[in-house]
Design a protein around this motif. Sequence first.
Motif, PDB file in Angstrom:
ATOM      1  N   LEU A 447      60.285  53.020  39.333  1.00  0.00           N
ATOM      2  CA  LEU A 447      60.222  54.446  39.018  1.00  0.00           C
ATOM      3  C   LEU A 447      60.317  54.684  37.510  1.00  0.00           C
ATOM      4  N   GLY A 448      61.234  53.945  36.852  1.00  0.00           N
ATOM      5  CA  GLY A 448      61.379  54.110  35.407  1.00  0.00           C
ATOM      6  C   GLY A 448      60.111  53.734  34.664  1.00  0.00           C
ATOM      7  N   GLY A 449      59.481  52.623  35.065  1.00  0.00           N
ATOM      8  CA  GLY A 449      58.265  52.185  34.386  1.00  0.00           C
ATOM      9  C   GLY A 449      57.110  53.142  34.599  1.00  0.00           C
ATOM     10  N   ILE A 450      56.881  53.549  35.845  1.00  0.00           N
ATOM     11  CA  ILE A 450      55.769  54.451  36.150  1.00  0.00           C
ATOM     12  C   ILE A 450      55.970  55.816  35.498  1.00  0.00           C
ATOM     13  N   LEU A 451      57.173  56.377  35.655  1.00  0.00           N
ATOM     14  CA  LEU A 451      57.446  57.695  35.078  1.00  0.00           C
ATOM     15  C   LEU A 451      57.352  57.658  33.553  1.00  0.00           C
ATOM     16  N   GLY A 452      57.871  56.581  32.953  1.00  0.00           N
ATOM     17  CA  GLY A 452      57.803  56.450  31.508  1.00  0.00           C
ATOM     18  C   GLY A 452      56.366  56.387  31.013  1.00  0.00           C
ATOM     19  N   LEU A 453      55.539  55.580  31.676  1.00  0.00           N
ATOM     20  CA  LEU A 453      54.136  55.439  31.274  1.00  0.00           C
ATOM     21  C   LEU A 453      53.382  56.749  31.421  1.00  0.00           C
ATOM     22  N   LEU A 454      53.540  57.418  32.553  1.00  0.00           N
ATOM     23  CA  LEU A 454      52.828  58.674  32.779  1.00  0.00           C
ATOM     24  C   LEU A 454      53.285  59.756  31.803  1.00  0.00           C
ATOM     25  N   THR A 455      54.594  59.803  31.567  1.00  0.00           N
ATOM     26  CA  THR A 455      55.117  60.797  30.611  1.00  0.00           C
ATOM     27  C   THR A 455      54.547  60.574  29.224  1.00  0.00           C
ATOM     28  N   TYR A 456      54.514  59.326  28.804  1.00  0.00           N
ATOM     29  CA  TYR A 456      53.996  58.994  27.468  1.00  0.00           C
ATOM     30  C   TYR A 456      52.522  59.360  27.341  1.00  0.00           C
ATOM     31  N   LEU A 457      51.705  58.981  28.316  1.00  0.00           N
ATOM     32  CA  LEU A 457      50.276  59.282  28.254  1.00  0.00           C
ATOM     33  C   LEU A 457      50.023  60.786  28.284  1.00  0.00           C
ATOM     34  N   PHE A 458      50.806  61.504  29.094  1.00  0.00           N
ATOM     35  CA  PHE A 458      50.640  62.960  29.149  1.00  0.00           C
ATOM     36  C   PHE A 458      50.980  63.591  27.803  1.00  0.00           C
TER      37      PHE A 458
END
Length: 483
Positions: A447-458
Amino acid sequence: MQNSSLKSTATKGIVWSAVDKFAVQLGQFVVGIVLARVLLPEDFGLIGMLAIFIAISQTFIESGLGTGLIQRQARSDVDFSTLFVFNLLVSGFFYLVLFFSAPFISAFFEQPRLTDLTRILGLSLFLNAFAIVQRTKLAILIDFKSIAKSNVIGTIAGGLCGIIAAINGFGVWSLVIQMLMSSLASSISLWFLSNWRPSITFSKKSFKSLFGYGSNLLIVGLYAQLLNNVYNICLGKFYSTASLGYYTRAKSLADTSAGTIGSILQQATFPILTSVQHDKEKLVSIYSRMIRMSAFFIIPIMTLIALLAKPIVILLLTDKWISIIPLLQWIVFSRVFLPISTINLNLLNAVGRSDLYLKVDLSKLPVTVLVMIITIPLGVKAIVIGHVVTSVLFFVINAYIPGKIYGYGPLHQLKDMLPVFVATIVMAIPVFVISYFIDNLVFELFLGGILGLLTYLFLCWLIKVDELNEIWEVLFKLKTYYK
């Protein structure tokens, strides 16, 4: 080279260099995890004690001559054959040095097994020397596809042999087998993939010309290897073998990301920068783009690794490696500026100013020595915190001279990286919250990896970070990378 041709060549070079580095790093990462789960920290510590001796020998063998061949515009077959003969002679000399000094190395570290380990591992010098020219030739042609094939073959062959040896109880020798088989397979494949064959010709004139450029890189290389590995010597001498094993494994995990990105940019951009070294406007354009692209990848990746260090270490390496968690968290931040510093120094080599490269690197010596004197007596954690301090200072030093020459110094570079820093800081907030409140390691990592990646790209899309669009063009629209 015409502009359209340069665009096509640059794109292909970047893509194949990325394929090469990511494939190799992924392979080494998987192999490293398997070996770490089977072997003991002490096994990695023993190999870490020998790292500086192998690295210094390899630096002498290469001597910057291959880089000199890539940098120069006119090359002859005599130049390549001269380099080949030089590599073989020097590799033989340094193997003999290692062979006869092995008992003294063993006595220094008070580890009897190091005598045989040194003598066998030293054979890698021969294996690597046989293919240096082939690799250089392919780099000149910007044929990173062939280089990628050879590296992947070497990684797979070495990894499989090492894992099989480890499972069958070979202990530390599993690591030696892995390295030797990787070098052997990679060298053999390069001979098949390159159409160049040596004529066993040695020209004093050619050697003097190449060494005039390469000698500065040789000094820089020796200096860099000493600094990179002196901590291994100190930890191996004054602390436990396990402590050195923890340190080297934490460095390896951090370098998997930073080293990959740095290697991609260095390998792919050097021949491109060299080809436009007389076109200042185009040179600065490529140079600045690489700085921004490096920051776009490395800053969020290193931050995510630091925030998720606990589940990464425990899930991948098991509880016996739990001591490296705080070391990893500090080391990854010391690697944030590594690829960017590599590009800054790479520019000096590309325009033939290896003398400035040398001066820049030597100017960092007082800082390094001072930090070492302060941190080494305080232990492993203090050492890695010192790495963070020096990495920031070294970025400023590395960017200063290119900034004076081309008007793109450390402040300008930091200004260009500011949107990425902002996006990363905001991204870190939800990842930190997840790490703090969730106890399930698998869920925390996923969850941390996916949420972090999506947040950064957004956030990068929201604040219109140009690099996001450029990546889309290269990977999905197959448009040119350089304008």
